[in-house]
Structure formats: structure tokens, C-alpha cells
Design an enzyme around this catalytic site. Structure first.
Site, PDB file in Angstrom:
ATOM      1  N   TYR A 156       0.848  -1.206   0.000  1.00 29.94           N
ATOM      2  CA  TYR A 156       0.000   0.000   0.000  1.00 29.94           C
ATOM      3  C   TYR A 156       0.876   1.245   0.000  1.00 29.94           C
ATOM      4  O   TYR A 156       0.695   2.153  -0.813  1.00 29.94           O
ATOM      5  CB  TYR A 156      -0.938   0.002   1.210  1.00 29.94           C
ATOM      6  CG  TYR A 156      -1.954   1.142   1.180  1.00 29.94           C
ATOM      7  CD1 TYR A 156      -3.079   1.075   0.356  1.00 29.94           C
ATOM      8  CD2 TYR A 156      -1.784   2.277   1.961  1.00 29.94           C
ATOM      9  CE1 TYR A 156      -4.005   2.109   0.315  1.00 29.94           C
ATOM     10  CE2 TYR A 156      -2.707   3.318   1.927  1.00 29.94           C
ATOM     11  CZ  TYR A 156      -3.821   3.224   1.103  1.00 29.94           C
ATOM     12  OH  TYR A 156      -4.740   4.266   1.072  1.00 29.94           O
ATOM     13  N   LYS A 160       1.197   4.031  -3.042  1.00 35.76           N
ATOM     14  CA  LYS A 160       0.891   5.457  -2.887  1.00 35.76           C
ATOM     15  C   LYS A 160       2.144   6.314  -3.130  1.00 35.76           C
ATOM     16  O   LYS A 160       2.039   7.435  -3.629  1.00 35.76           O
ATOM     17  CB  LYS A 160       0.283   5.726  -1.514  1.00 35.76           C
ATOM     18  CG  LYS A 160      -1.081   5.072  -1.312  1.00 35.76           C
ATOM     19  CD  LYS A 160      -2.099   5.555  -2.339  1.00 35.76           C
ATOM     20  CE  LYS A 160      -3.489   4.991  -2.097  1.00 35.76           C
ATOM     21  NZ  LYS A 160      -4.476   5.453  -3.095  1.00 35.76           N
ATOM     22  N   THR A 194     -12.703  -1.939   1.876  1.00 39.33           N
ATOM     23  CA  THR A 194     -11.799  -3.083   1.923  1.00 39.33           C
ATOM     24  C   THR A 194     -10.909  -3.093   3.175  1.00 39.33           C
ATOM     25  O   THR A 194     -10.045  -3.956   3.311  1.00 39.33           O
ATOM     26  CB  THR A 194     -10.910  -3.091   0.662  1.00 39.33           C
ATOM     27  OG1 THR A 194     -10.477  -1.749   0.404  1.00 39.33           O
ATOM     28  CG2 THR A 194     -11.641  -3.627  -0.549  1.00 39.33           C
TER      29      THR A 194
HETATM   30  N1  LIG Z   1     -10.152   5.973   3.871  1.00 38.29           N
HETATM   31  C1  LIG Z   1      -8.941   6.370   4.179  1.00 38.29           C
HETATM   32  O1  LIG Z   1      -8.586   6.450   5.378  1.00 38.29           O
HETATM   33  C2  LIG Z   1      -7.966   6.769   3.111  1.00 38.29           C
HETATM   34  C3  LIG Z   1      -6.854   7.541   3.467  1.00 38.29           C
HETATM   35  C4  LIG Z   1      -5.937   7.921   2.477  1.00 38.29           C
HETATM   36  C5  LIG Z   1      -6.159   7.569   1.151  1.00 38.29           C
HETATM   37  N2  LIG Z   1      -7.236   6.813   0.813  1.00 38.29           N
HETATM   38  C6  LIG Z   1      -7.422   6.495  -0.605  1.00 38.29           C
HETATM   39  O2  LIG Z   1      -8.604   7.138  -1.067  1.00 38.29           O
HETATM   40  C7  LIG Z   1      -9.197   6.392  -2.150  1.00 38.29           C
HETATM   41  C8  LIG Z   1     -10.676   6.206  -1.880  1.00 38.29           C
HETATM   42  O3  LIG Z   1     -10.839   5.526  -0.653  1.00 38.29           O
HETATM   43  P1  LIG Z   1     -12.202   5.536   0.184  1.00 38.29           P
HETATM   44  O4  LIG Z   1     -11.826   5.761   1.597  1.00 38.29           O
HETATM   45  O5  LIG Z   1     -13.215   6.407  -0.459  1.00 38.29           O
HETATM   46  O6  LIG Z   1     -12.572   3.980   0.053  1.00 38.29           O
HETATM   47  P2  LIG Z   1     -13.877   3.200  -0.438  1.00 38.29           P
HETATM   48  O7  LIG Z   1     -13.572   1.766  -0.256  1.00 38.29           O
HETATM   49  O8  LIG Z   1     -15.099   3.768   0.211  1.00 38.29           O
HETATM   50  O9  LIG Z   1     -13.952   3.580  -1.988  1.00 38.29           O
HETATM   51  C9  LIG Z   1     -13.105   3.015  -2.942  1.00 38.29           C
HETATM   52  C10 LIG Z   1     -13.878   2.866  -4.233  1.00 38.29           C
HETATM   53  O10 LIG Z   1     -12.978   2.359  -5.229  1.00 38.29           O
HETATM   54  C11 LIG Z   1     -13.645   1.307  -5.933  1.00 38.29           C
HETATM   55  N3  LIG Z   1     -12.661   0.382  -6.486  1.00 38.29           N
HETATM   56  C12 LIG Z   1     -11.841  -0.474  -5.810  1.00 38.29           C
HETATM   57  N4  LIG Z   1     -11.104  -1.187  -6.670  1.00 38.29           N
HETATM   58  C13 LIG Z   1     -11.441  -0.756  -7.919  1.00 38.29           C
HETATM   59  C14 LIG Z   1     -11.023  -1.104  -9.223  1.00 38.29           C
HETATM   60  N5  LIG Z   1     -10.112  -2.067  -9.441  1.00 38.29           N
HETATM   61  N6  LIG Z   1     -11.585  -0.450 -10.273  1.00 38.29           N
HETATM   62  C15 LIG Z   1     -12.506   0.509 -10.073  1.00 38.29           C
HETATM   63  N7  LIG Z   1     -12.964   0.865  -8.867  1.00 38.29           N
HETATM   64  C16 LIG Z   1     -12.436   0.234  -7.808  1.00 38.29           C
HETATM   65  C17 LIG Z   1     -14.538   0.646  -4.889  1.00 38.29           C
HETATM   66  O11 LIG Z   1     -15.568  -0.114  -5.491  1.00 38.29           O
HETATM   67  C18 LIG Z   1     -15.035   1.854  -4.102  1.00 38.29           C
HETATM   68  O12 LIG Z   1     -16.213   2.404  -4.670  1.00 38.29           O
HETATM   69  C19 LIG Z   1      -8.350   5.127  -2.255  1.00 38.29           C
HETATM   70  O13 LIG Z   1      -7.408   5.273  -3.305  1.00 38.29           O
HETATM   71  C20 LIG Z   1      -7.644   5.042  -0.922  1.00 38.29           C
HETATM   72  O14 LIG Z   1      -6.434   4.319  -1.001  1.00 38.29           O
HETATM   73  C21 LIG Z   1      -8.132   6.417   1.767  1.00 38.29           C
END
Ligand SMILES: NC(=O)c1ccc[n+]([C@@H]2O[C@H](COP(=O)([O-])OP(=O)(O)OC[C@H]3O[C@@H](n4cnc5c(N)ncnc54)[C@H](O)[C@@H]3O)[C@@H](O)[C@H]2O)c1
Length: 251
Positions: A156, A160, A194
Site C-alpha cells: 500500500y 501510494k 476493503t
Molecule cells: N479511507 C482512508 O482512510 C484513506 C486515506 C488515504 C487515502 N485513501 C485512498 O482514497 C481512495 C478512496 O478511498 P475511500 O476511503 O473512499 O474507500 P472506499 O472503499 O469507500 O472507496 C473506494 C472505491 O474504489 C472502488 N474500487 C476499488 N477497486 C477498484 C477497481 N479495481 N476499479 C474501479 N474501482 C475500484 C470501490 O468499489 C469503491 O467504490 C483510495 O485510493 C484510498 O487508497 C483512503
């Protein structure tokens, strides 16, 4: 005039979390949103919300960001319409979806979705942005690109950090095309679909304790940064990563 009127905005991972929040915010600012995700079952409710937010002609496209043939199909669709203006490369999977921190399979999946997905997105939209004389790309990074975290797979962090590096490289490559490329790096946000280890309330409490603002971020706070970077207000900003982390990286 709304900030994204007459703009076509493509968002990956738009069905949930930060992608969904950004999609709604762009729609409120007049954008025609192309919402991409794997979760087709969410499409109906998402499109109803985008319509209610006032975005004209929102669409859902099933797209797996890690599959080049899916990006090629999306590019064909957008080319027929004259291109696009904004890409938010947001889709991703959590670094805690597999508790085995040395799983090679987890490494492959994390890099495939979180890093290769962002690369493929940029590869396939840049030619279409050129058709419109420029555009803006915002990539989804994370604080995990800059610091190690317990329970978070190296894959991860590596994925990133790749996003961070690709953002700088692409900003340099495509500046002459009028395409700006920036990233956002959220800190502690609501758990991802996830998330396993990082959804644990005890783990979360410890992490939040290390956040100077002492709270979890809201998805709307990330969306605001994304909209700013994608807007003309950020016209002289390219190649940067904006942390939306309550001060976590400043400690
Ligand atoms: N939640 C956190 O704490 C956090 C912090 C920093 C960064 N992020 C990043 O932010 C982004 C969004 O995360 P979130 O918190 O909204 O999570 P989330 O799980 O709510 O949303 C992620 C979305 O991506 C979609 N997705 C996953 N794999 C995919 C693929 N192969 N093709 C197309 N769509 C796909 C999922 O179906 C989901 O709708 C991610 O890249 C995550 O790594 C999250």
C-alpha cells in the site's frame, strides 16, 4: 457561473467514500460527471444523487482501473464526444485488506489497482485532454506514501509513493499540453470498504490520537481539496501533493 459548467469530469471509485463525495461536489458545480466503478449495483442510487445535486447528464461506466481494456473502452467513448476536462484517479483498495503483511498476492493486487490503475488512467486520458487544449488530473495518494503505519502492507505504502512520484513526473511531461497533475494525500478518513485492520476501533483510536486536530477527516474535506486542484483557481499549481490529514505529517 458554476466552476465546472460545461466540463466533463471522470472519477474512478465514484460509487463510495471520497470518490462519491467528490462526484457530488463536482455535480453541484455544474460538471457532467462520468462516474466509474466496479460496483454496478450502486449506479442507480449514485446517478439519482448526482441528478439531485444538479450535475447535467451524469453517467455510470463500469471500469476496473487495473484493466487496460476497460480504459481503452472508456477512452473510445470519450473520444467520440470530444474528450474530457478533469480526471480524479481515486479508486483504490486498503493496505489492511489482508492481515498477512508479507503476502505477495496482496502486494500484486495493491500495486495493480492503486498504482497501475493511476498510471493507466493518465495514459488514456492525456490524449483526450489534448483534444480540448488541456485539463487537470488529481491523483489519490495517502499519508502512507510518506510514513510507515502498523498493520498497513508495504504494498500500500509503495503504491501510494508511486502515485506521488508519477504525479510529479506527469506534471513535468504534460505541462506543455496545458495539463496540470496534482495529488491529494488524506490521513485518517472513514474506513475503506476493503479495510480490515484499519477498521478496528482500537487501532483507529490510537491513530487519531496522533492527529494534531484530534479527529477523523470528513470526505467533504477531501473533495474540497480535489475541486480546488482541478479548478482554474489552481492554474499555476502542478506537481504538488496536498495533505488533507489534520496535521498528521507535520508532527
Ligand atoms: N479511507 C482512508 O482512510 C484513506 C486515506 C488515504 C487515502 N485513501 C485512498 O482514497 C481512495 C478512496 O478511498 P475511500 O476511503 O473512499 O474507500 P472506499 O472503499 O469507500 O472507496 C473506494 C472505491 O474504489 C472502488 N474500487 C476499488 N477497486 C477498484 C477497481 N479495481 N476499479 C474501479 N474501482 C475500484 C470501490 O468499489 C469503491 O467504490 C483510495 O485510493 C484510498 O487508497 C483512503
Amino acid at each position: 457561473m458554476k466552476k465546472f459548467e460545461h466540463k466533463i469530469v471522470v472519477i474512478t471509485g465514484a460509487a463510495s467514500g471520497m470518490g462519491r463525495s467528490a462526484a457530488l461536489a463536482f455535480a453541484r458545480e455544474g460538471a457532467a460527471v462520468v462516474a466509474c466503478d466496479l460496483l454496478e449495483e450502486e449506479a442507480g442510487a449514485l446517478l439519482a444523487d448526482l441528478d439531485a445535486a444538479g450535475g447535467p447528464g451524469a453517467r455510470f461506466v463500469r471500469l476496473d482501473v487495473s484493466r487496460e481494456d476497460d480504459w481503452e473502452a472508456l477512452a473510445r467513448l470519450l473520444r467520440a464526444e470530444g474528450g474530457l476536462d478533469v480526471l480524479f484517479n481515486n479508486a483504490g483498495i486498503s493496505g489492511t485488506f489482508d492481515p498477512d503483511l508479507t503476502s505477495t498476492r496482496a502486494w500484486e493486487r495493491l500495486v495493480d489497482v492503486n498504482a497501475k490503475g493511476v498510471f493507466l488512467g493518465m495514459k488514456h486520458v492525456v490524449p483526450l485532454m489534448r483534444l480540448r487544449g488541456g485539463g487537470a488530473i488529481v491523483n489519490m495518494s495517502s499519508i502512507s506514501a510518506s510514513v510507515g503505519q502498523p498493520r498497513v502492507h508495504m504494498g500500500y505504502s509503495a503504491s501510494k509513493a508511486a502515485v506521488q512520484a508519477m504525479t510529479r513526473a506527469a506534471a513535468v511531461h504534460y505541462a506543455e499540453d496545458g495539463i496540470r497533475v496534482n495529488a491529494v494525500a488524506p490521513g485518517m478518513l472513514p474506513a475503506m470498504r476493503t479495510s480490515r485492520g484499519s477498521a478496528d476501533p482500537v487501532w483507529r483510536e490510537k491513530q487519531i490520537d496522533a492527529v494534531p486536530l484530534k479527529r477523523v477527516g470528513r470526505v467533504e474535506e477531501v473533495a474540497a481539496a480535489v475541486l480546488f486542484l482541478a479548478s482554474d483557481e489552481a492554474s499555476y499549481i502542478t506537481g504538488v501533493e496536498v495533505a488533507v490529514d489534520g496535521g498528521f505529517l507535520s508532527l
